[in-house]
Design an enzyme around this catalytic site. Structure first.
Site, PDB file in Angstrom:
ATOM      1  N   GLY A  11       4.245 -11.054  -2.005  1.00 57.36           N
ATOM      2  CA  GLY A  11       5.531 -10.187  -1.539  1.00 57.36           C
ATOM      3  C   GLY A  11       5.862 -10.950  -0.254  1.00 57.36           C
ATOM      4  O   GLY A  11       5.955 -10.024   0.730  1.00 57.36           O
ATOM      5  N   TYR A 154       4.773   7.365  -5.004  1.00 55.03           N
ATOM      6  CA  TYR A 154       4.366   6.069  -4.137  1.00 55.03           C
ATOM      7  C   TYR A 154       2.990   6.348  -3.560  1.00 55.03           C
ATOM      8  O   TYR A 154       2.111   5.616  -3.635  1.00 55.03           O
ATOM      9  CB  TYR A 154       5.633   5.890  -3.193  1.00 55.03           C
ATOM     10  CG  TYR A 154       5.158   4.820  -2.042  1.00 55.03           C
ATOM     11  CD1 TYR A 154       5.131   3.348  -2.486  1.00 55.03           C
ATOM     12  CD2 TYR A 154       4.954   5.245  -0.775  1.00 55.03           C
ATOM     13  CE1 TYR A 154       4.900   2.589  -1.394  1.00 55.03           C
ATOM     14  CE2 TYR A 154       4.838   4.453   0.364  1.00 55.03           C
ATOM     15  CZ  TYR A 154       4.734   2.962  -0.080  1.00 55.03           C
ATOM     16  OH  TYR A 154       4.632   2.211   1.032  1.00 55.03           O
TER      17      TYR A 154
HETATM   18  N1  LIG Z   1       8.274  -0.722   5.152  1.00 55.02           N
HETATM   19  C1  LIG Z   1       7.497   0.306   5.595  1.00 55.02           C
HETATM   20  O1  LIG Z   1       7.563   1.189   6.201  1.00 55.02           O
HETATM   21  C2  LIG Z   1       6.121   0.620   4.828  1.00 55.02           C
HETATM   22  C3  LIG Z   1       5.013   1.382   5.393  1.00 55.02           C
HETATM   23  C4  LIG Z   1       3.755   1.438   4.639  1.00 55.02           C
HETATM   24  C5  LIG Z   1       3.478   0.485   3.667  1.00 55.02           C
HETATM   25  N2  LIG Z   1       4.369  -0.485   3.341  1.00 55.02           N
HETATM   26  C6  LIG Z   1       3.766  -1.248   2.352  1.00 55.02           C
HETATM   27  O2  LIG Z   1       3.965  -2.812   2.679  1.00 55.02           O
HETATM   28  C7  LIG Z   1       4.174  -3.754   1.744  1.00 55.02           C
HETATM   29  C8  LIG Z   1       5.247  -4.546   2.214  1.00 55.02           C
HETATM   30  O3  LIG Z   1       6.546  -3.582   2.303  1.00 55.02           O
HETATM   31  P1  LIG Z   1       7.779  -4.092   2.648  1.00 55.02           P
HETATM   32  O4  LIG Z   1       8.601  -2.986   3.461  1.00 55.02           O
HETATM   33  O5  LIG Z   1       7.791  -5.375   3.559  1.00 55.02           O
HETATM   34  O6  LIG Z   1       8.756  -4.533   1.213  1.00 55.02           O
HETATM   35  P2  LIG Z   1      10.156  -5.142   1.187  1.00 55.02           P
HETATM   36  O7  LIG Z   1      10.538  -5.681   2.345  1.00 55.02           O
HETATM   37  O8  LIG Z   1      10.780  -4.428   0.221  1.00 55.02           O
HETATM   38  O9  LIG Z   1       9.378  -6.730   0.294  1.00 55.02           O
HETATM   39  C9  LIG Z   1       8.547  -6.200  -0.874  1.00 55.02           C
HETATM   40  C10 LIG Z   1       7.976  -7.813  -1.245  1.00 55.02           C
HETATM   41  O10 LIG Z   1       7.180  -7.418  -2.521  1.00 55.02           O
HETATM   42  C11 LIG Z   1       7.584  -8.366  -3.398  1.00 55.02           C
HETATM   43  N3  LIG Z   1       7.488  -7.529  -4.937  1.00 55.02           N
HETATM   44  C12 LIG Z   1       8.228  -6.411  -5.153  1.00 55.02           C
HETATM   45  N4  LIG Z   1       7.886  -6.055  -6.409  1.00 55.02           N
HETATM   46  C13 LIG Z   1       7.148  -7.142  -6.576  1.00 55.02           C
HETATM   47  C14 LIG Z   1       6.649  -7.449  -8.029  1.00 55.02           C
HETATM   48  N5  LIG Z   1       6.653  -6.633  -9.264  1.00 55.02           N
HETATM   49  N6  LIG Z   1       5.792  -8.534  -8.360  1.00 55.02           N
HETATM   50  C15 LIG Z   1       5.763  -9.508  -7.338  1.00 55.02           C
HETATM   51  N7  LIG Z   1       6.159  -9.272  -6.092  1.00 55.02           N
HETATM   52  C16 LIG Z   1       6.839  -8.132  -5.856  1.00 55.02           C
HETATM   53  C17 LIG Z   1       9.324  -8.544  -3.082  1.00 55.02           C
HETATM   54  O11 LIG Z   1       9.512  -9.898  -3.842  1.00 55.02           O
HETATM   55  P3  LIG Z   1      11.060 -10.325  -4.167  1.00 55.02           P
HETATM   56  O12 LIG Z   1      11.427 -10.792  -2.644  1.00 55.02           O
HETATM   57  O13 LIG Z   1      11.073 -11.324  -5.153  1.00 55.02           O
HETATM   58  O14 LIG Z   1      11.698  -8.924  -4.694  1.00 55.02           O
HETATM   59  C18 LIG Z   1       9.141  -8.673  -1.617  1.00 55.02           C
HETATM   60  O15 LIG Z   1       8.428  -9.916  -1.176  1.00 55.02           O
HETATM   61  C19 LIG Z   1       4.394  -2.725   0.466  1.00 55.02           C
HETATM   62  O16 LIG Z   1       3.170  -2.585  -0.398  1.00 55.02           O
HETATM   63  C20 LIG Z   1       4.608  -1.557   0.997  1.00 55.02           C
HETATM   64  O17 LIG Z   1       4.089  -0.365   0.125  1.00 55.02           O
HETATM   65  C21 LIG Z   1       5.850  -0.461   4.014  1.00 55.02           C
END
Ligand SMILES: NC(=O)c1ccc[n+]([C@@H]2O[C@H](COP(=O)([O-])OP(=O)(O)OC[C@H]3O[C@@H](n4cnc5c(N)ncnc54)[C@H](OP(=O)(O)O)[C@@H]3O)[C@@H](O)[C@H]2O)c1
Length: 249
Positions: A11, A154
């Protein structure tokens, strides 16, 4: 940190994963970028991080995940660090009656089985080298005090990856492979675009450091756990939340 280490960040087309990849690249790692599909974001990151590799697969698909990881391992000669970052949040509800089974199952497949599939693919070669570091991105929501009904399905996937991290640390640390988790608080990415204005205001007012995190605020902790400087750390989880856990409401 060794300049020749190879890191796979799932990701990493955008958001937190992209920030981790960018810092790893700056530190001299050979970076393997990953997205669920080919996308302009992934292509752009691949171009900016000169010399990086790029692979695409749905982490929920065990066969495709393992095939792609085995192929890239052959191409680059091994993976030293795996960051399980890909994740989704689909079931944002106001009432338990709104929880959708399909969305809950999809969150479980991506957020829990996804890391398992990737670890299954990289672990044999790490064990052979008796060295490796696996970091899984959890969330502040993994901790029961910060769980909310609105994102319950989640939150429980993120509690599960903490448990997975500790189980694997117990099984494999003595064989040279370390497992740790990083639990971000609230980070401005595409995931957070779904939050309401009320949620943003409530979250903002609960952060000791007075602001929601940028993806770049999370990356240094991940890269510390990737490095040999953290060689005595395994089975641990680290909150990076700007102090929300002390003040948050
Ligand atoms: N943002 C927050 O506030 C927050 C807080 C705590 C934890 N997190 C965790 O941090 C991590 C990253 O979050 P983010 O906010 O950076 O998310 P994001 O900006 O939505 O990016 C998600 C990434 O995951 C990839 N992805 C999604 N579904 C997938 C699948 N089925 N197979 C392969 N790749 C997949 C996406 O690829 P594509 O571009 O191809 O869709 C993208 O690269 C996640 O695990 C999230 O739960 C986030």
């Amino acid at each position: 940190m060794s300049a020749t280490k190879t890191i796979l960040i799932t990701g990493s087309s955008r958001g937190i994963g992209k920030a981790i990849a960018t810092l790893a690249h700056k530190q001299g790692y050979t970076v393997i970028l990953h997205g669920s599909k080919e996308s302009p974001e992934l292509e752009k990151t691949h171009k900016v991080l000169a010399g990086s590799y790029k692979i695409v697969f749905d982490v929920a698909d065990k066969i495709k995940t393992q095939k792609a990881i085995h192929t890239i391992i052959k191409e680059v000669g091994g993976i030293d660090v795996l960051v399980n970052n890909a994740g989704i949040a689909l079931n944002i509800v106001k009432d338990i009656s709104e929880i959708d089974d399909e969305k809950a199952l999809q969150e479980w497949k991506v957020n829990v089985l996804g890391p398992i599939h990737c670890i299954q693919a990289v672990l044999p070669s790490m064990l052979k080298k008796e060295k490796g570091s696996v970091i899984t991105i959890a969330s502040i929501k993994a901790y029961p005090n910060y769980a909310t009904l609105s994102s319950f399905t989640y939150a429980h996937t993120k509690s599960a990856v903490l448990s997975l991290t500790k189980s694997l640390a117990k099984a494999y640390s003595s064989k040279g492979v370390r497992f740790n988790a990083v639990a971000p608080g609230y980070v401005s990415t595409d995931i957070s675009k779904t939050w309401s204005k009320e949620s943003w205001d409530r979250i903002n007012s609960g952060i000791l450091l007075n602001r929601i995190a940028k993806p770049e605020d999370i990356a240094p902790m991940v890269m510390f756990l990737a490095s040999d400087e953290s060689s005595y750390i395994t089975g641990s989880d680290f909150l990076v939340d700007g102090g929300y856990s002390l003040k948050g409401k």
